[in-house]
Scaffold this motif. Structure first.
Motif, PDB file in Angstrom:
ATOM      1  N   ILE B 125       0.892  -1.274   0.179  1.00 50.71           N
ATOM      2  CA  ILE B 125       0.110   0.252   0.137  1.00 50.71           C
ATOM      3  C   ILE B 125       0.953   1.285   0.092  1.00 50.71           C
ATOM      4  O   ILE B 125       1.730   1.386   0.987  1.00 50.71           O
ATOM      5  CB  ILE B 125      -1.189  -0.058   0.436  1.00 50.71           C
ATOM      6  N   THR B 126       0.411   2.738  -0.848  1.00 53.83           N
ATOM      7  CA  THR B 126       1.544   2.741  -1.015  1.00 53.83           C
ATOM      8  C   THR B 126       0.251   4.201  -0.302  1.00 53.83           C
ATOM      9  O   THR B 126      -0.785   4.330  -0.283  1.00 53.83           O
ATOM     10  CB  THR B 126       2.107   4.019  -2.211  1.00 53.83           C
ATOM     11  N   ASP B 127       0.891   6.016  -0.410  1.00 51.26           N
ATOM     12  CA  ASP B 127       0.352   6.672   0.660  1.00 51.26           C
ATOM     13  C   ASP B 127      -1.017   7.092  -0.484  1.00 51.26           C
ATOM     14  O   ASP B 127      -1.394   7.791  -0.045  1.00 51.26           O
ATOM     15  CB  ASP B 127       1.141   7.860   0.244  1.00 51.26           C
ATOM     16  N   GLU B 128      -1.309   7.225  -1.679  1.00 55.25           N
ATOM     17  CA  GLU B 128      -1.949   7.828  -2.544  1.00 55.25           C
ATOM     18  C   GLU B 128      -3.152   7.103  -2.307  1.00 55.25           C
ATOM     19  O   GLU B 128      -4.337   7.207  -3.127  1.00 55.25           O
ATOM     20  CB  GLU B 128      -1.518   8.120  -4.140  1.00 55.25           C
ATOM     21  N   LEU B 129      -3.216   5.452  -2.230  1.00 57.37           N
ATOM     22  CA  LEU B 129      -4.314   4.491  -1.852  1.00 57.37           C
ATOM     23  C   LEU B 129      -5.027   5.235  -0.801  1.00 57.37           C
ATOM     24  O   LEU B 129      -4.166   5.322   0.597  1.00 57.37           O
ATOM     25  CB  LEU B 129      -3.396   3.461  -2.165  1.00 57.37           C
ATOM     26  N   LYS B 130      -6.206   5.015  -1.437  1.00 57.59           N
ATOM     27  CA  LYS B 130      -7.235   5.442  -0.111  1.00 57.59           C
ATOM     28  C   LYS B 130      -8.539   4.153   0.314  1.00 57.59           C
ATOM     29  O   LYS B 130      -8.522   3.473  -0.314  1.00 57.59           O
ATOM     30  CB  LYS B 130      -8.028   7.025  -0.425  1.00 57.59           C
ATOM     31  N   LEU B 131      -8.189   3.445   1.508  1.00 62.71           N
ATOM     32  CA  LEU B 131      -8.285   2.523   2.097  1.00 62.71           C
ATOM     33  C   LEU B 131      -9.411   2.372   3.126  1.00 62.71           C
ATOM     34  O   LEU B 131      -9.205   3.834   3.713  1.00 62.71           O
ATOM     35  CB  LEU B 131      -7.638   1.279   2.427  1.00 62.71           C
ATOM     36  N   ALA B 132      -9.963   1.736   3.107  1.00 62.76           N
ATOM     37  CA  ALA B 132     -11.000   1.968   4.291  1.00 62.76           C
ATOM     38  C   ALA B 132     -11.006   0.386   5.589  1.00 62.76           C
ATOM     39  O   ALA B 132     -10.891  -0.250   4.890  1.00 62.76           O
ATOM     40  CB  ALA B 132     -12.498   2.066   3.886  1.00 62.76           C
ATOM     41  N   ASP B 133     -11.654   0.851   7.149  1.00 62.44           N
ATOM     42  CA  ASP B 133     -11.318  -0.297   8.029  1.00 62.44           C
ATOM     43  C   ASP B 133     -12.649  -1.488   7.471  1.00 62.44           C
ATOM     44  O   ASP B 133     -13.388  -2.066   7.396  1.00 62.44           O
ATOM     45  CB  ASP B 133     -10.718   0.501   9.021  1.00 62.44           C
ATOM     46  N   LYS B 134     -13.847   0.020   7.660  1.00 63.21           N
ATOM     47  CA  LYS B 134     -15.212  -0.768   6.825  1.00 63.21           C
ATOM     48  C   LYS B 134     -15.533  -0.610   5.878  1.00 63.21           C
ATOM     49  O   LYS B 134     -14.951   1.170   5.856  1.00 63.21           O
ATOM     50  CB  LYS B 134     -16.186  -0.384   8.388  1.00 63.21           C
ATOM     51  N   GLY B 135     -16.817  -1.076   5.002  1.00 63.39           N
ATOM     52  CA  GLY B 135     -17.606  -0.151   3.809  1.00 63.39           C
ATOM     53  C   GLY B 135     -18.213  -1.150   3.458  1.00 63.39           C
ATOM     54  O   GLY B 135     -17.551  -2.481   3.546  1.00 63.39           O
ATOM     55  N   MET B 172     -13.555   6.124  -8.842  1.00 62.56           N
ATOM     56  CA  MET B 172     -14.650   6.299  -8.474  1.00 62.56           C
ATOM     57  C   MET B 172     -15.239   6.994  -7.137  1.00 62.56           C
ATOM     58  O   MET B 172     -17.005   6.488  -7.259  1.00 62.56           O
ATOM     59  CB  MET B 172     -15.576   4.325  -9.078  1.00 62.56           C
ATOM     60  N   GLY B 173     -14.805   7.295  -6.349  1.00 63.15           N
ATOM     61  CA  GLY B 173     -15.242   7.807  -5.376  1.00 63.15           C
ATOM     62  C   GLY B 173     -15.773   6.488  -4.589  1.00 63.15           C
ATOM     63  O   GLY B 173     -16.181   6.308  -3.445  1.00 63.15           O
ATOM     64  N   ILE B 174     -14.847   5.294  -4.395  1.00 57.89           N
ATOM     65  CA  ILE B 174     -15.203   4.053  -3.721  1.00 57.89           C
ATOM     66  C   ILE B 174     -13.881   3.597  -2.166  1.00 57.89           C
ATOM     67  O   ILE B 174     -12.997   3.854  -3.462  1.00 57.89           O
ATOM     68  CB  ILE B 174     -15.320   2.369  -4.563  1.00 57.89           C
ATOM     69  N   GLU B 175     -13.904   4.201  -1.325  1.00 54.09           N
ATOM     70  CA  GLU B 175     -12.650   3.239  -0.798  1.00 54.09           C
ATOM     71  C   GLU B 175     -12.971   1.764  -0.243  1.00 54.09           C
ATOM     72  O   GLU B 175     -13.532   1.671   0.841  1.00 54.09           O
ATOM     73  CB  GLU B 175     -12.138   4.401   0.556  1.00 54.09           C
ATOM     74  N   PRO B 176     -11.469   1.090  -0.793  1.00 52.71           N
ATOM     75  CA  PRO B 176     -12.293  -0.364  -1.281  1.00 52.71           C
ATOM     76  C   PRO B 176     -11.469  -1.503   0.902  1.00 52.71           C
ATOM     77  O   PRO B 176     -10.779  -0.315   1.127  1.00 52.71           O
ATOM     78  CB  PRO B 176     -11.591  -0.703  -1.403  1.00 52.71           C
ATOM     79  N   VAL B 177     -12.032  -2.428   1.302  1.00 53.54           N
ATOM     80  CA  VAL B 177     -11.351  -2.645   2.682  1.00 53.54           C
ATOM     81  C   VAL B 177     -11.176  -3.308   2.283  1.00 53.54           C
ATOM     82  O   VAL B 177     -10.792  -4.611   1.337  1.00 53.54           O
ATOM     83  CB  VAL B 177     -12.719  -3.559   3.181  1.00 53.54           C
ATOM     84  N   VAL B 178      -8.949  -3.444   2.775  1.00 57.57           N
ATOM     85  CA  VAL B 178      -8.452  -4.860   2.115  1.00 57.57           C
ATOM     86  C   VAL B 178      -7.989  -5.221   4.048  1.00 57.57           C
ATOM     87  O   VAL B 178      -7.709  -4.164   4.348  1.00 57.57           O
ATOM     88  CB  VAL B 178      -7.071  -4.785   1.536  1.00 57.57           C
TER      89      VAL B 178
END
Lengths: 151, 406
Positions: B125-135, B172-178
């Motif tokens: 994961i790099t800084d540019e990537l937006k991820l979420a804990d729950k979604g 697409m405005g989605i922050e996926p959970v990994v």
């Protein structure tokens, strides 16, 4: 202190360590350590292979899967390999496997690669001593006792 | 070998319906180069019963389970399913396949199945990537980081697929959970007949996804998608979350106008239908739709495409042999003949195997096979960023020069 010592000795963790020795250098080094009557820990189990290049990363991972606490791979110095470049390949493989071990949580500090020449009986004993200490400090393999499949 | 189990397998997979027409044999990619093997013969041997103990037969491990035979069969016999069942039987008796990489990947999966060690799964994961804990959206990364470690010297950068998937979703405005605790889906163990460890991995992964509360799970890998969609649901019944391969996900997004492609250099591509995505899951149109919707990308079909597509030669890291190598050479030559700039594959493992075949000495001239291979998701992401470019072809001579030991 005396009261703490008696049970401590009983429960002391004795790691089991697998050592791959190449036929031409390291195994001869182990022989020399033996005939020179050098002391080294009894935790190491030496397995002779023709070359460190014979050690497939799978052998190492399988040993860890089956509960070995540490795996040591020894071979000839770079440039001294009986088969010219077997040890170069071993080095590359161990580097890659180290990354995988870190990733899956076993930790690359449970394996080590050392070059030991036929004339280095003292080094052999020393390395065994050091690595056994190192693994003892790390503690038992977290996979020990877990149920593993495959044959 | 448990005779009752074999009998049940024969009836479950419809093997009794086999009329021995041999159509499966005519299309089998293994039979073409190894005439001693035929899908039909495996079933015939099983039907012969008593005299033949299939669990000791090497034939059951040679099959690539690409399902081209199932596709061809007029009586819908499930040859691949039968082979997998027989492997389960064989594995219970202690027989093992000849694994490529010596079985390293299978050992890794067994370790994952039997322990809960803290994995380093998210180093990509790099800084540019937006991820979420729950979604709502869960991205199932699978084995990409581990495969990258195992095949490090090859510069494949397989996790770029995961990065690309996140980048596209962010757009697409989605922050996926990994998840840092997801484990391998167990595809390879399942096809090697190791059902016990496969079930452990399955239960863990399904729990991880349920705990995340996600409504949709996106898979960049066709094998993970197949395993969840078909195998997991077979064991556990229908899931209440939706499962979608990245190509379906992207095709839908393009339809809804959520993705716009900027100007790019124009390139021509050819698409490799991986067996898991195509014949197993039936996703032929979705990836094609995505590729053709990119304005600067042209799609040229391989001579054998869609359900007739040839195989990358190895499945589940088992039985990589001379037959696999010939299959891979054929595939690369087919791709080169289309005169496309790149061969696009949706499957990371196809990429590994096809790349492997073009390394070192090859039986055919380098000019006939030097077409660069690109991952489907990575290509779409590059196009979205306006940074589409053709990767360097596999210049064998230059690479061999680089890799010479000093």
């Amino acid at each position: 202190m005396t009261e703490a010592m008696a049970p401590a000795i009983e429960e002391e963790f004795q790691p089991s360590i697998l050592v791959f020795c190449c036929n031409w250098c390291s195994y001869a080094g182990a022989d020399l350590a033996g005939v020179s009557r050098l002391q080294y820990p009894v935790n190491v189990k030496v397995l002779r292979v023709m070359c460190s290049g014979r050690v497939d990363p799978y052998f190492i991972l399988r040993a860890l899967e089956l509960g070995a606490d540490g795996v040591l791979i020894t071979g000839c110095e770079i440039g001294d390999c009986h088969y010219i470049s077997g040890n170069v390949k071993a080095k590359e493989r161990i580097e890659r496997l180290s990354k995988l071990l870190d990733q899956i949580g076993i930790g690359s500090d449970r394996i080590r690669l050392e070059w030991i020449a036929a004339s280095e009986g003292t080094k052999f004993a020393q390395v065994m001593e050091e690595f056994t200490d190192h693994i003892t400090n790390l503690g038992p393999n977290p996979l020990k006792g877990s149920e593993t499949g495959g044959g | 070998m448990d005779k009752e189990n074999v009998k049940r397998l024969i009836s479950d997979m419809g093997a009794h319906d086999c009329v021995e027409c041999g159509k499966c044999t005519t299309v089998c990619p293994v039979t073409r180069f190894n005439p001693e093997f035929a899908p039909r013969l495996v079933v015939v041997k099983a039907l012969a019963g008593e005299e033949m103990d299939l669990s000791k037969d090497s034939d059951i491990w040679i099959c690539n389970t690409c399902e081209i035979c199932n596709n061809m069969c007029p009586y819908e016999v499930d040859y691949s399913g039968f082979i997998r069942g027989m492997r389960g039987e064989a594995s219970r008796e202690g027989h093992e396949p000849d694994c490529s990489q010596g079985g390293l990947l299978h050992a890794m999966m067994r370790i994952m199945a039997n322990s809960d060690l803290p994995q380093k799964r998210l180093d990509w994961i790099t800084d540019e990537l937006k991820l979420a804990d729950k979604g709502d959206v869960f991205l199932f990364v699978g084995c990409l980081p581990q495969l990258d470690a195992i095949f490090e010297g090859r510069n494949l950068d397989l996790v770029e697929t995961a990065r690309s998937a996140v980048r596209i979703m962010n757009r697409m405005g989605i922050e996926p959970v990994v998840s840092p605790i997801e484990k391998c889906c167990g595809h390879d163990l399942n096809w090697a007949g190791d059902e016990k460890n496969f079930i452990k991995l399955m239960n863990h992964n399904v729990q991880v996804i349920k705990d995340s509360g996600a409504k949709t799970v996106v898979f960049p890998c066709p094998e993970c998608m197949r395993t969840f969609d078909l195998d997991y649901q077979d064991f556990l019944g229908d899931f209440d979350f939706e499962m979608t391969h990245i190509s379906e996900f992207l095709a839908r997004a393009i339809e809804e106008g959520k993705l716009e492609f900027p100007e790019n250099i124009s390139i021509s591509t050819t698409f490799h239908d991986s067996c898991r995505l195509g014949r197993h899951l039936g996703l032929y149109d979705e990836p094609r739709k995505v590729l053709t919707e990119i304005p600067s990308v042209e799609l040229v079909e391989l001579e054998k495409n869609r359900d007739a597509a040839t195989c990358c030669g190895v499945s589940g890291f088992m039985s990589c042999n001379s037959t696999s190598k010939v299959m891979q050479m054929e595939k690369m030559q087919d791709a080169k003949r289309t005169e496309a700039d790149v061969l696009v594959t949706p499957c990371a493992k196809c990429r590994i195997h096809l790349d492997c075949s073009t390394r070192d000495e090859t039986p055919v001239d380098n000019d006939l096979i030097n077409i660069p291979i690109m991952d489907f998701t990575v290509l779409v992401d590059m196009a979205l960023r306006g940074k589409l470019q053709i990767p360097d072809a596999q210049d064998k001579e230059a690479r061999m020069e680089d890799e010479k030991p000093e």
